[in-house]
Design an enzyme around this catalytic site. Structure first.
Site, PDB file in Angstrom:
ATOM      1  N   LYS A   1      28.668 -61.146 102.425  1.00  0.00           N
ATOM      2  CA  LYS A   1      28.852 -60.795 101.021  1.00  0.00           C
ATOM      3  C   LYS A   1      28.464 -59.337 100.781  1.00  0.00           C
ATOM      4  O   LYS A   1      27.297 -58.973 100.875  1.00  0.00           O
ATOM      5  CB  LYS A   1      27.990 -61.675 100.100  1.00  0.00           C
ATOM      6  CG  LYS A   1      28.435 -61.530  98.647  1.00  0.00           C
ATOM      7  CD  LYS A   1      27.407 -61.977  97.637  1.00  0.00           C
ATOM      8  CE  LYS A   1      26.406 -60.941  97.298  1.00  0.00           C
ATOM      9  NZ  LYS A   1      26.964 -59.736  96.621  1.00  0.00           N
TER      10      LYS A   1
ATOM     11  N   GLU B   1      15.642 -56.502 105.577  1.00  0.00           N
ATOM     12  CA  GLU B   1      15.427 -55.058 105.654  1.00  0.00           C
ATOM     13  C   GLU B   1      15.371 -54.571 104.217  1.00  0.00           C
ATOM     14  O   GLU B   1      16.385 -54.562 103.514  1.00  0.00           O
ATOM     15  CB  GLU B   1      16.568 -54.413 106.448  1.00  0.00           C
ATOM     16  CG  GLU B   1      16.134 -53.135 107.145  1.00  0.00           C
ATOM     17  CD  GLU B   1      16.471 -51.902 106.355  1.00  0.00           C
ATOM     18  OE1 GLU B   1      15.612 -51.486 105.538  1.00  0.00           O
ATOM     19  OE2 GLU B   1      17.570 -51.377 106.525  1.00  0.00           O
TER      20      GLU B   1
ATOM     21  N   CYS C   1      17.207 -46.501 102.155  1.00  0.00           N
ATOM     22  CA  CYS C   1      15.951 -47.256 102.192  1.00  0.00           C
ATOM     23  C   CYS C   1      14.860 -46.469 102.904  1.00  0.00           C
ATOM     24  O   CYS C   1      13.701 -46.554 102.547  1.00  0.00           O
ATOM     25  CB  CYS C   1      16.149 -48.637 102.792  1.00  0.00           C
ATOM     26  SG  CYS C   1      17.016 -48.596 104.344  1.00  0.00           S
TER      27      CYS C   1
ATOM     28  N   GLU D   1       9.444 -47.613  94.843  1.00  0.00           N
ATOM     29  CA  GLU D   1      10.689 -47.081  95.377  1.00  0.00           C
ATOM     30  C   GLU D   1      11.620 -46.736  94.209  1.00  0.00           C
ATOM     31  O   GLU D   1      11.918 -47.586  93.374  1.00  0.00           O
ATOM     32  CB  GLU D   1      11.371 -48.117  96.272  1.00  0.00           C
ATOM     33  CG  GLU D   1      12.648 -47.578  96.883  1.00  0.00           C
ATOM     34  CD  GLU D   1      13.313 -48.564  97.828  1.00  0.00           C
ATOM     35  OE1 GLU D   1      13.505 -49.731  97.435  1.00  0.00           O
ATOM     36  OE2 GLU D   1      13.654 -48.150  98.945  1.00  0.00           O
TER      37      GLU D   1
HETATM   38  P1  ADP Z   1      20.090 -53.918  93.532  1.00  0.00           P
HETATM   39  O1  ADP Z   1      19.075 -54.555  92.641  1.00  0.00           O
HETATM   40  O2  ADP Z   1      19.920 -52.467  93.681  1.00  0.00           O
HETATM   41  O3  ADP Z   1      21.482 -54.307  93.192  1.00  0.00           O
HETATM   42  P2  ADP Z   1      19.728 -55.991  95.453  1.00  0.00           P
HETATM   43  O4  ADP Z   1      18.716 -56.064  96.520  1.00  0.00           O
HETATM   44  O5  ADP Z   1      19.542 -56.892  94.291  1.00  0.00           O
HETATM   45  O6  ADP Z   1      19.801 -54.488  95.000  1.00  0.00           O
HETATM   46  O7  ADP Z   1      21.172 -56.232  96.066  1.00  0.00           O
HETATM   47  C1  ADP Z   1      21.491 -56.212  97.435  1.00  0.00           C
HETATM   48  C2  ADP Z   1      22.440 -57.347  97.762  1.00  0.00           C
HETATM   49  O8  ADP Z   1      21.805 -58.585  97.458  1.00  0.00           O
HETATM   50  C3  ADP Z   1      23.741 -57.354  96.959  1.00  0.00           C
HETATM   51  O9  ADP Z   1      24.783 -57.807  97.814  1.00  0.00           O
HETATM   52  C4  ADP Z   1      23.452 -58.357  95.879  1.00  0.00           C
HETATM   53  O10 ADP Z   1      24.623 -58.957  95.365  1.00  0.00           O
HETATM   54  C5  ADP Z   1      22.632 -59.381  96.627  1.00  0.00           C
HETATM   55  N1  ADP Z   1      21.772 -60.224  95.785  1.00  0.00           N
HETATM   56  C6  ADP Z   1      21.186 -59.917  94.613  1.00  0.00           C
HETATM   57  N2  ADP Z   1      20.462 -60.951  94.147  1.00  0.00           N
HETATM   58  C7  ADP Z   1      20.592 -61.956  95.042  1.00  0.00           C
HETATM   59  C8  ADP Z   1      20.084 -63.299  95.141  1.00  0.00           C
HETATM   60  N3  ADP Z   1      19.292 -63.807  94.216  1.00  0.00           N
HETATM   61  N4  ADP Z   1      20.428 -64.038  96.210  1.00  0.00           N
HETATM   62  C9  ADP Z   1      21.212 -63.526  97.176  1.00  0.00           C
HETATM   63  N5  ADP Z   1      21.729 -62.296  97.144  1.00  0.00           N
HETATM   64  C10 ADP Z   1      21.431 -61.507  96.097  1.00  0.00           C
END
Ligand code: ADP
Ligand code: MG
Length: 501
Positions: free
Chosen positions: A194, A269, A303, A403
């Site tokens: 995804k 990560e 990161c 961060e």
């Molecule tokens: P940001 O907050 O900057 O968007 P995230 O760490 O939330 O960074 O996003 C990184 C990835 O994790 C994206 O692909 C996002 O769709 C996915 N993501 C966000 N929330 C969830 C969740 N609760 N479970 C699984 N994947 C998630």
């Protein structure tokens, strides 16, 4: 020098994106989301919608997981290692052959300069596949002599962990996606990938190339969609054996909890607040530009960005002036604008977040040395922020402790030459992803490297990822390592087999 891209290719890509939403890639076929829903894709350089993609949810993830399981039990599970390697090498070639289109998509989607998209993202992705293709034929167990009574033949097998859910962020969308699937494929796993909702486009193109390379159906499935829907459905799904996630620490924590249901293996990560330490004897001609690009590169959306600069007081003013001068000459613009060195932030949300941190720094007593504001006007319709250097920053301020994920540098001076004292300041963070050290005295450099609590330490050199070098974090920067042998082995389960002879 050749132009970085041909305008007619860009026009074709734009027309194609405008014509129809990008679809999910499930079981070797492109399909709309079961719900029929799509979401907008925004160009961060303009803030305008220029594409859309299928919004996958629980139903789509379920189909993708089932397809991945069938491929694991079927065609992919039966593929011999050398054939896995060959398919991965073929995919690397296809990525290069489609390099211009991929780089344009990446730059449009994420905002990064086209040259960075070409070299860091697209070439970096091809190298990830080539490196990991080598592992496909080199994953081995070991023979062991147990101390049980009698005579035994004992050995370990390394088997694929199974169906892997790979969740990637928006800062380097393509290379991250490929870096997740490459070791998993080498180990014999199948995947549901995804991409981030901000940047789905190159992952969809990857699906096309995977089909063209001849991977069996269901081996890699790609579901675009939102984190809280598609992402959460991956992490909850009982048919997923492992989740590999790159993203924020807060989402990493949520994933860790959600993965407990069926005890998924988890690799995380996460965030960082990486120190850059410059000793008085450092080669400043190299250290200053590296410190600048270590935080301004990809607009600080890295990161491992070097976001906390520690400089010896005897050279502090000189270094901060040098970094400030670099910030003042840095060409900020759209990723496709010729000469751009730093693009926009990825989204309105990210822009608000970065500006919020800068404001909090000012409230807490920091001085904005340069930058500090949004860039607006002709050519800056999107999410642009100035490269920013803060002085008067100390541990305890939010800009130093948290961060930011933007081009904002905190600067601290040290007077003491005691390595333990410097290490303590550098380690005063809940993160531990990376660190840089600049000194001509290798004894000091290595002493500090040993004391720093971070997964990556670089002495006298700038950043960058190599597929052979383990990558990951201490403390709240994550769990496990990607890249290198450790990165491939993380996609295996060890089985100990013993025969009483
Ligand atoms: P940001 O907050 O900057 O968007 P995230 O760490 O939330 O960074 O996003 C990184 C990835 O994790 C994206 O692909 C996002 O769709 C996915 N993501 C966000 N929330 C969830 C969740 N609760 N479970 C699984 N994947 C998630
Ligand atoms: Mg999020």
């Amino acid at each position: 020098m050749n132009a970085p891209f041909s305008p007619s290719t860009l026009d074709k890509i734009r027309a194609d994106l405008a014509a129809a939403p990008r679809q999910l890639f499930i079981d070797g076929k492109f399909v709309p989301a079961a719900s029929g829903e799509t979401f907008d894709v925004i160009d961060p350089a303009t803030g305008q919608v220029f594409a859309s993609a299928a919004s996958g949810d629980r139903q789509d993830i379920d189909l993708a997981v089932k397809a991945a399981r069938r491929a694991l039990d079927g065609a992919w599970g039966k593929t011999i290692p050398s054939q896995r390697a060959r398919l991965m090498l073929k995919l690397a070639e296809l990525i290069e052959a489609n390099g211009e289109e991929l780089a344009l998509l990446e730059s449009l989607d994420n905002g990064m300069p086209i040259m960075m998209a070409k070299f860091a993202a697209v070439m970096g992705a091809a190298e990830q596949l080539r490196y990991n293709a080598g592992w496909a034929t080199k994953i081995t167990g070991e023979t062991i002599d147990p101390s049980w009574p009698g005579e035994w033949h004992s050995f370990t097998l390394r088997e694929p962990v199974g169906v892997v859910g790979s969740i990637v962020p928006w800062n380097f969308p393509f290379v991250m996606a490929v870096a997740k699937i490459a070791p998993a494929l080498a180990a014999g796993c199948t995947i549901v990938l995804k991409p981030a909702e901000q940047t789905p486009l190159t992952a969809v193109k990857l699906g096309q190339l995977i089909a063209e390379a001849g991977f069996p159906d269901g081996c890699v499935n790609i579901v675009t969609g939102f984190g809280e829907k598609a992402g959460a459905a991956i992490v909850d799904h009982p048919g997923v054996d492992k989740v590999s996630f790159t993203g924020s620490t807060s989402t990493g924590r949520a994933i860790l909890h959600a993965a407990a249901g069926n005890f998924k293996r988890v690799t995380l990560e996460l965030g960082g607040k990486s120190p850059v330490v410059i000793f008085p004897d450092a080669d400043l001609e190299k250290a200053i530009p590296a410190a600048a690009m270590g935080i301004f590169g990809n607009a600080g959306q890295v990161c491992a960005a070097g976001s906390r600069l520690f400089v010896h007081e005897s050279i502090f003013d000189q270094v901060v002036e040098g970094v400030t001068r670099r910030a003042s000459t840095l060409k900020v613009g759209g990723g496709l604008t010729p000469g751009t060195e730093m693009g926009p932030l990825v989204s309105q949300e990210q822009l608000d977040r970065v500006l919020g941190y800068i404001a909090s720094g000012a409230e807490e007593g920091a001085t904005v040395g340069i930058g500090g504001a949004r860039l607006e006007g002709e050519g800056y319709g999107g999410y642009f922020v100035q490269p920013t250097v803060l002085t008067g920053t100390t541990a305890g301020m939010k800009v130093v402790d948290e961060e930011i994920f933007g081009p904002v540098l905190s600067t601290m001076r040290f007077g003491d030459d005691d390595i333990d004292t410097i290490a303590k300041a550098a380690n005063a963070s809940e993160y531990g992803l990376a660190a840089s050290i600049w000194t001509r005295d290798m004894s000091s450099g290595l002493k500090l490297a040993k004391r720093i609590k971070a997964g990556t330490v670089r002495i006298n050199g700038g950043g960058g990822v190599d597929p052979a070098m383990p990558l990951g974090g201490f403390k709240q920067s994550g769990w496990g390592r990607e890249n290198g042998r450790a990165g491939v082995e993380a996609y295996t389960e060890i089985k100990a087999v013993s025969v009483a002879l």
